[in-house]
Design an enzyme around this catalytic site. Structure first.
Site, PDB file in Angstrom:
ATOM      1  N   GLU A 123      -2.858   6.469  -7.666  1.00 52.01           N
ATOM      2  CA  GLU A 123      -3.695   7.391  -6.975  1.00 52.01           C
ATOM      3  C   GLU A 123      -3.875   8.824  -7.679  1.00 52.01           C
ATOM      4  O   GLU A 123      -2.620   9.116  -7.986  1.00 52.01           O
ATOM      5  CB  GLU A 123      -3.326   7.826  -5.442  1.00 52.01           C
ATOM      6  CG  GLU A 123      -4.117   8.855  -4.589  1.00 52.01           C
ATOM      7  CD  GLU A 123      -3.693   9.069  -3.206  1.00 52.01           C
ATOM      8  OE1 GLU A 123      -3.759  10.146  -2.704  1.00 52.01           O
ATOM      9  OE2 GLU A 123      -3.770   7.968  -2.500  1.00 52.01           O
ATOM     10  N   HIS A 155      -9.816   4.891  -0.510  1.00 51.93           N
ATOM     11  CA  HIS A 155      -9.010   4.868   0.601  1.00 51.93           C
ATOM     12  C   HIS A 155      -9.827   5.558   1.851  1.00 51.93           C
ATOM     13  O   HIS A 155     -10.525   6.579   1.553  1.00 51.93           O
ATOM     14  CB  HIS A 155      -7.612   5.591   0.301  1.00 51.93           C
ATOM     15  CG  HIS A 155      -6.858   4.844  -0.547  1.00 51.93           C
ATOM     16  ND1 HIS A 155      -5.479   4.591  -0.229  1.00 51.93           N
ATOM     17  CD2 HIS A 155      -6.885   4.142  -1.722  1.00 51.93           C
ATOM     18  CE1 HIS A 155      -4.832   3.859  -1.353  1.00 51.93           C
ATOM     19  NE2 HIS A 155      -5.745   3.521  -2.048  1.00 51.93           N
ATOM     20  N   GLY A 156      -9.112   5.465   3.089  1.00 48.64           N
ATOM     21  CA  GLY A 156      -9.552   5.718   4.271  1.00 48.64           C
ATOM     22  C   GLY A 156     -10.963   5.269   4.580  1.00 48.64           C
ATOM     23  O   GLY A 156     -11.943   6.046   4.910  1.00 48.64           O
ATOM     24  N   ASP A 164       0.921  -1.023  -0.058  1.00 44.24           N
ATOM     25  CA  ASP A 164      -0.022  -0.112  -0.110  1.00 44.24           C
ATOM     26  C   ASP A 164       0.895   1.365   0.092  1.00 44.24           C
ATOM     27  O   ASP A 164       1.988   1.238   0.666  1.00 44.24           O
ATOM     28  CB  ASP A 164      -0.762  -0.094   1.182  1.00 44.24           C
ATOM     29  CG  ASP A 164      -1.959   0.943   1.231  1.00 44.24           C
ATOM     30  OD1 ASP A 164      -2.598   1.241  -0.067  1.00 44.24           O
ATOM     31  OD2 ASP A 164      -2.545   1.506   2.145  1.00 44.24           O
ATOM     32  N   THR A 206      -6.738   1.968   9.967  1.00 44.35           N
ATOM     33  CA  THR A 206      -6.589   2.547  11.566  1.00 44.35           C
ATOM     34  C   THR A 206      -7.601   1.835  12.379  1.00 44.35           C
ATOM     35  O   THR A 206      -7.242   1.738  13.336  1.00 44.35           O
ATOM     36  CB  THR A 206      -6.990   4.090  11.640  1.00 44.35           C
ATOM     37  OG1 THR A 206      -5.903   4.617  10.605  1.00 44.35           O
ATOM     38  CG2 THR A 206      -6.652   4.553  12.688  1.00 44.35           C
ATOM     39  N   GLY A 253      -7.472   7.612   8.728  1.00 46.51           N
ATOM     40  CA  GLY A 253      -7.484   7.864   9.628  1.00 46.51           C
ATOM     41  C   GLY A 253      -8.893   7.587  10.331  1.00 46.51           C
ATOM     42  O   GLY A 253      -9.857   7.586   9.706  1.00 46.51           O
TER      43      GLY A 253
END
Length: 287
Positions: free
Chosen positions: A134, A208-209, A82, A233, A181
């Site tokens: 990305e 993502h995230g 990643d 996370t 996060g």
């Protein structure tokens, strides 16, 4: 079953309107937990590692453990690197047995992002290794702050089309308002942008995230064209909190098998919850 590339896996997910969960692991216990969750639910999964995790656990150890998980469960599993900006590390991981890699050159101007991504695609395609890139800036957030959609560099749908055509990258992670996060408020996802990008490109889209997103919003993103959802996370927090609870109730505990088992169970429960939201439960037979 050996480790597989995620290229076909994600194309199938895109065609059938569900998403494959991609779990960032930070220990071998976490790897075991997500693999067990996949086996129990017959779900394809992507096991992801950051560069720091590769350095911490060891490249060959990671590949061997992921391969063992795939062989033992019989579940389609991809091992993915990643957010990597290090060309040499990407090549090392491909040679060691990673079946998917992400070249992250999103911090560079468009032309440089294309150049770096195309270079990795040329190397990886020879071995059938999936490449993710990305476009835009997903960004990071703390618990106390969260940039709004207007504060992020979101991916332009037309630029996404040109980027995929120019690089022939297999999977694309466009910035659509999410952040890495866990935050106190849910990210402001630009759902219209997801739909526009999905219409413009053939490559499966990556979110993502995935840790701070409301379940209903995540389902909507998948419906609009997201085929891979990254979770990092939230897993790490669940793992750590389970260990804290063990020592809080049993301060004298000194058997790692006991407190690590509690942590594994917490990660497994969360992984299954994410799989249900993404709609990939029972889809292992599709691959």
């Amino acid at each position: 079953m050996p480790l597989i590339s995620s290229t076909e896996m994600l194309q199938i997910a895109k065609t059938n309107h569900y998403a494959v969960c991609a779990f960032n692991i930070h220990s071998f216990e976490m790897l075991q937990a997500v693999a067990e969750a996949a086996a129990e639910t017959s779900s394809p999964i992507i096991i992801q590692t950051s560069i720091n995790t590769v350095k911490y656990l060891g490249l060959n150890y990671l590949v061997a453990a992921a391969a063992a998980a795939s062989e033992n469960t019989g579940i389609p599993i991809t091992l993915h690197l990643d957010h990597c900006t290090d060309f040499d590390m990407i090549v090392r991981c491909i040679r060691a047995g990673y079946t998917s890699v992400m070249i992250d050159a999103s911090m560079h101007p468009f032309e440089e992002n294309v150049r770096q991504t195309r270079k990795i695609v040329e190397i990886a395609s020879a071995g059938g290794v999936n490449v993710e890139a990305e476009l835009g800036n997903v960004g990071n957030a703390s618990e106390d702050s969260l940039p709004g959609v207007e504060g992020l560099e979101l991916a332009d749908p037309e630029a996404c089309k040109l980027f995929v055509e120019s690089t022939r990258v297999a999977t694309l992670a466009p910035a659509i308002g999410t952040v890495h996060g866990i935050t106190r408020q849910h990210p402001e996802i630009d759902f219209a942008r997801i739909g526009q990008i999905a219409e413009n490109v053939d490559a499966p889209l990556v979110l993502h995230g995935g840790s701070s997103i409301h379940a209903a919003h995540l389902r909507k993103a998948v419906e609009l064209g997201i085929a891979k959802v990254n979770v990092a996370t939230e897993l790490r927090v669940a793992f750590s909190e389970a260990i804290r609870q063990v020592f809080s109730s049993r301060p004298e505990e000194n058997d790692p098998r006991r407190y690590m088992n509690a942590a594994k169970e917490a990660v497994k429960r969360l992984a299954i919850e994410k799989m249900e939201i993404c709609g990939c439960i029972g889809k292992a037979g599709d691959i």
